[in-house]
Design an enzyme around this catalytic site. Structure first.
Site, short mmCIF file in Angstrom:
data_model
loop_
_atom_site.label_atom_id
_atom_site.label_comp_id
_atom_site.label_asym_id
_atom_site.label_seq_id
_atom_site.Cartn_x
_atom_site.Cartn_y
_atom_site.Cartn_z
N ASP A 68 4.57 4.08 8.22
CA ASP A 68 4.41 3.35 9.48
C ASP A 68 4.52 1.85 9.26
O ASP A 68 3.81 1.27 8.43
CB ASP A 68 3.05 3.68 10.10
N ASP B 291 3.60 -2.86 4.94
CA ASP B 291 3.57 -3.80 6.06
C ASP B 291 2.18 -4.28 6.42
O ASP B 291 2.04 -5.33 7.05
CB ASP B 291 4.16 -3.14 7.31
N THR C 26 1.77 7.52 2.23
CA THR C 26 1.40 7.23 3.61
C THR C 26 -0.02 7.66 3.91
O THR C 26 -0.52 8.63 3.32
CB THR C 26 2.37 7.92 4.59
N SER C 27 -0.66 6.96 4.84
CA SER C 27 -1.99 7.36 5.29
C SER C 27 -1.93 8.50 6.30
O SER C 27 -2.97 9.05 6.68
CB SER C 27 -2.72 6.16 5.92
N ASP D 251 5.57 3.03 1.88
CA ASP D 251 4.75 3.34 3.03
C ASP D 251 5.66 3.85 4.16
O ASP D 251 6.89 3.69 4.10
CB ASP D 251 4.02 2.06 3.46
N LYS E 243 -6.20 3.85 1.95
CA LYS E 243 -5.87 2.45 1.70
C LYS E 243 -6.91 1.61 2.44
O LYS E 243 -7.32 1.97 3.54
CB LYS E 243 -4.47 2.12 2.24
#
Length: 231
Positions: free
Chosen positions: A16, A168, A111-112, A14, A143
């Protein structure tokens, strides 16, 4: 601190909260969004991390038409991409990525964020962008849906069980576990959401290639009395 050891063939990372600390930007812009829509910031903060913006909006404003969420998401992405004030790397991120590169160890970004936002934040943090990369443009579901992690494994030619996810957020950890992968939780949010193991930062992670080049070993200084060995 207790030590946990994981072996894997590939890592799915991931961005962020895992490689990049973007909390200052996220909280600044989403606080303003919450005020604009009458949503208390405490509610926003509970769900914003790890999801695509439209999914956060759908969670907070369930009666709102999804087309409005997608339009608002585009506006928020533009604002987030242009605001990099306060973006810094997660402690240990430079060393961690350098170790993966030096050992030619398979890994991908999942990643989003979209490509523009991921590029802006990784660049602001002074980090190289892992490839392959699975971004918002790559998936049809945010996600905690596991689609992104499953696509990341497929891009690397790996079975899900051979991958370890670094995450996270609640949404990201749930996505990794739903994909059938082990999850290393990073940072203060992670431990509460049931990852396989959790560490305070990437400074607590050591990566070594396995003999013969068939994978890697992760040595983790974990946050509490978690298993000494996690398979």
């Amino acid at each position: 601190m207790p030590t946990a050891v994981l072996t894997a063939r590939a890592l799915l990372l991931d961005m962020d909260g895992t490689l990049v600390d973007s909390d200052a930007v996220v909280e600044r812009l989403w606080r303003a969004w919450g005020e604009e829509h009458g949503v208390p910031f405490e509610q926003v903060l509970r769900v914003v991390h790890g999801r695509q913006g439209y999914a956060t909006m759908a969670e907070l404003l369930p009666e709102r038409p999804m087309e409005l969420n997608h339009a608002d998401n585009a506006r928020m992405l533009a604002a987030e991409t242009s605001d990099v004030e306060g973006i810094v790397p997660i402690p240990g991120a430079h060393r961690f990525l350098a170790a993966l590169e030096a050992g030619a160890l398979p890994h991908a970004l999942v990643t989003s964020a979209d490509v523009a936002l991921a590029t802006a934040r990784m660049t602001a943090a002074g980090l190289r962008i892992p490839r392959p990369r699975i971004t918002a443009e790559s998936v049809g579901a945010s996600k905690p849906d596991p689609e992104g992690f499953l696509k990341g494994a497929a891009e690397l030619g790996m079975a899900p069980a051979d991958c370890v996810v670094f995450e996270d957020s609640a949404a990201g950890i749930a996505a990794g576990l739903a994909a059938g992968m082990r999850v290393v939780g990073i940072g203060p949010r992670a431990a509460a959401h049931g990852p396989t193991v959790a560490v305070p930062t990437l400074e607590h992670v050591t990566v070594d290639p396995l003999p013969g080049g068939e994978g890697l070993t992760l040595t983790l200084l974990v946050e509490d009395a978690q298993p000494a060995i996690a398979s």
